[in-house]
Design a protein around this motif. Structure first.
Motif, short mmCIF file in Angstrom:
data_model
loop_
_atom_site.label_atom_id
_atom_site.label_comp_id
_atom_site.label_asym_id
_atom_site.label_seq_id
_atom_site.Cartn_x
_atom_site.Cartn_y
_atom_site.Cartn_z
N VAL A 26 48.84 54.44 53.22
CA VAL A 26 48.28 55.40 54.19
C VAL A 26 48.85 56.79 53.97
CG1 VAL A 26 48.18 55.98 56.65
CG2 VAL A 26 47.78 53.62 55.91
N THR A 27 50.16 56.86 53.78
CA THR A 27 50.82 58.15 53.61
C THR A 27 50.34 58.88 52.36
OG1 THR A 27 52.78 57.33 54.75
CG2 THR A 27 53.06 59.30 53.40
N CYS A 28 50.24 58.18 51.24
CA CYS A 28 49.80 58.82 50.00
C CYS A 28 48.38 59.36 50.11
CB CYS A 28 49.93 57.86 48.82
SG CYS A 28 51.61 57.70 48.22
N ILE A 29 47.51 58.60 50.73
CA ILE A 29 46.13 59.07 50.88
C ILE A 29 46.08 60.31 51.78
CG2 ILE A 29 43.87 58.50 51.89
CD1 ILE A 29 44.29 55.66 50.78
N LEU A 30 46.82 60.28 52.89
CA LEU A 30 46.80 61.43 53.80
C LEU A 30 47.46 62.66 53.18
CD1 LEU A 30 47.42 59.69 57.23
CD2 LEU A 30 45.27 60.58 56.31
N VAL A 31 48.56 62.47 52.44
CA VAL A 31 49.20 63.59 51.76
C VAL A 31 48.27 64.15 50.68
CG1 VAL A 31 51.09 64.20 50.18
CG2 VAL A 31 51.57 62.96 52.31
N PHE A 32 47.61 63.28 49.94
CA PHE A 32 46.64 63.73 48.94
C PHE A 32 45.56 64.60 49.60
CE2 PHE A 32 42.46 63.07 47.01
CZ PHE A 32 42.68 63.62 45.75
N LEU A 33 45.03 64.13 50.74
CA LEU A 33 44.00 64.89 51.45
C LEU A 33 44.53 66.22 51.96
CD1 LEU A 33 42.22 62.01 53.41
CD2 LEU A 33 41.36 63.27 51.41
N MET A 34 45.76 66.25 52.46
CA MET A 34 46.35 67.51 52.92
C MET A 34 46.48 68.49 51.75
SD MET A 34 49.32 66.70 55.73
CE MET A 34 50.07 65.26 54.99
N ILE A 35 46.90 67.99 50.61
CA ILE A 35 47.05 68.85 49.43
C ILE A 35 45.69 69.38 48.98
CG2 ILE A 35 47.67 68.87 46.98
CD1 ILE A 35 49.98 66.93 47.77
N LYS A 36 44.68 68.55 49.00
CA LYS A 36 43.34 68.98 48.58
C LYS A 36 42.75 70.00 49.56
CE LYS A 36 42.84 67.13 44.69
NZ LYS A 36 42.86 67.99 43.52
N ILE A 37 43.00 69.81 50.84
CA ILE A 37 42.46 70.74 51.85
C ILE A 37 43.08 72.13 51.69
CG2 ILE A 37 42.45 71.26 54.33
CD1 ILE A 37 42.05 68.20 54.75
N VAL A 38 44.38 72.17 51.44
CA VAL A 38 45.07 73.46 51.33
C VAL A 38 45.56 73.64 49.90
CG1 VAL A 38 46.73 74.93 52.51
CG2 VAL A 38 45.86 72.95 53.69
N GLY A 39 44.73 73.28 48.95
CA GLY A 39 45.10 73.23 47.54
C GLY A 39 45.67 74.49 46.95
N LYS A 40 45.16 75.65 47.32
CA LYS A 40 45.63 76.87 46.66
C LYS A 40 47.07 77.24 47.06
CE LYS A 40 43.55 80.09 49.95
NZ LYS A 40 42.66 81.21 50.11
N TYR A 41 47.59 76.61 48.11
CA TYR A 41 48.95 76.87 48.55
C TYR A 41 49.93 75.78 48.15
CZ TYR A 41 46.53 80.21 51.52
OH TYR A 41 45.75 81.22 51.97
N LYS A 42 49.47 74.84 47.32
CA LYS A 42 50.29 73.65 47.07
C LYS A 42 51.59 73.94 46.34
CE LYS A 42 48.97 71.34 42.87
NZ LYS A 42 48.38 70.17 42.33
N GLU A 43 51.73 75.09 45.71
CA GLU A 43 53.00 75.44 45.07
C GLU A 43 53.86 76.34 45.96
OE1 GLU A 43 53.19 76.26 40.89
OE2 GLU A 43 51.16 75.49 40.63
N ASN A 44 53.37 76.67 47.15
CA ASN A 44 54.13 77.45 48.10
C ASN A 44 55.24 76.59 48.70
OD1 ASN A 44 54.78 78.36 50.87
ND2 ASN A 44 53.31 79.97 50.44
N GLN A 45 56.46 77.09 48.69
CA GLN A 45 57.61 76.32 49.15
C GLN A 45 57.49 75.91 50.63
OE1 GLN A 45 60.53 75.65 46.88
NE2 GLN A 45 58.76 76.07 45.58
N VAL A 46 56.94 76.78 51.46
CA VAL A 46 56.76 76.45 52.88
C VAL A 46 55.75 75.32 53.03
CG1 VAL A 46 56.02 77.33 55.12
CG2 VAL A 46 57.41 78.77 53.62
N PHE A 47 54.69 75.35 52.25
CA PHE A 47 53.69 74.29 52.29
C PHE A 47 54.32 72.96 51.86
CE2 PHE A 47 50.40 71.80 50.05
CZ PHE A 47 49.59 71.51 51.14
N ILE A 48 55.14 73.00 50.83
CA ILE A 48 55.81 71.78 50.36
C ILE A 48 56.73 71.23 51.45
CG2 ILE A 48 57.43 70.85 48.65
CD1 ILE A 48 56.22 72.93 46.68
N LEU A 49 57.43 72.12 52.14
CA LEU A 49 58.28 71.69 53.26
C LEU A 49 57.44 71.01 54.34
CD1 LEU A 49 60.58 74.84 53.71
CD2 LEU A 49 61.22 72.66 52.71
N ALA A 50 56.32 71.63 54.67
CA ALA A 50 55.45 71.08 55.71
C ALA A 50 54.87 69.72 55.30
CB ALA A 50 54.32 72.07 56.03
#
Length: 173
Positions: free
Chosen positions: A82-106
């Motif tokens: 469940v966690t991997c699927i939801l994290v994957f979806l979060m990354i895809k939704i906000v994909g352009k910020y995925k290398e942002n350190q604050v986004f990674i923290l969140a």
């Protein structure tokens, strides 16, 4: 899927296995789940759905084999999936910020909370909880989420530098 990406995922999960094995059971057999940090880094580095499923399955089975929670094998597999699927979806939704350190923290904090809640709920229904839900959440899940924030950022930056130095070009897909 690219063989290099699969090898990187396997190496990360092997490191996660070692970390998960070294952490002792704290409160009624629950332990800090540092495997989650590794899984989040794997999904951030290789944002492919197949990799997320592979990470979920292997990570779930590794944590199931090394759990100290009585009857925690099936809840570990469920929560990682469940966690991997939801994290994957979060990354895809906000994909352009995925290398942002604050986004990674969140991502790390939210993903760990999701994992902990799913684990506790599934354990409650499958085997029962040896302590109150709130106590386990406040005593293990919340401190693990805080710890994983720092672990994820550290591991992500180390892996990112290693990939850059090796000349591979698959960050940011």
């Amino acid at each position: 899927m690219n063989l290099r990406k699969n090898i990187l995922t396997a190496l990360l999960l092997a490191i996660g296995f070692i970390l998960h094995q070294l952490i002792p059971g704290m409160i009624v057999g629950m332990k800090f789940d540092l495997m989650l940090s590794i899984m989040f880094v794997s999904i951030l580095i290789n944002s492919d759905f197949k990799n997320s499923i592979l990470t979920a399955i292997i990570g779930g089975f590794i944590t199931a084999m090394t759990t100290t929670f009585p009857g925690g094998q099936i809840p570990n597999i469920i929560d990682k999936f469940v966690t991997c699927i939801l994290v994957f979806l979060m990354i895809k939704i906000v994909g352009k910020y995925k290398e942002n350190q604050v986004f990674i923290l969140a991502i790390s904090f939210i993903g760990t909370i999701i994992s902990g809640v799913v684990f506790l709920i599934s354990a409650l229904f499958i085997v029962g909880l040896p302590a109150p839900f709130n106590g386990l959440f406040l005593g293990i899940v919340l401190p693990t989420a805080i710890t994983n924030v720092f672990m994820t950022i550290f591991i992500y930056n180390v892996v990112k530098v290693a990939i850059k130095l090796s000349g591979s070009k698959f960050i940011g897909n």
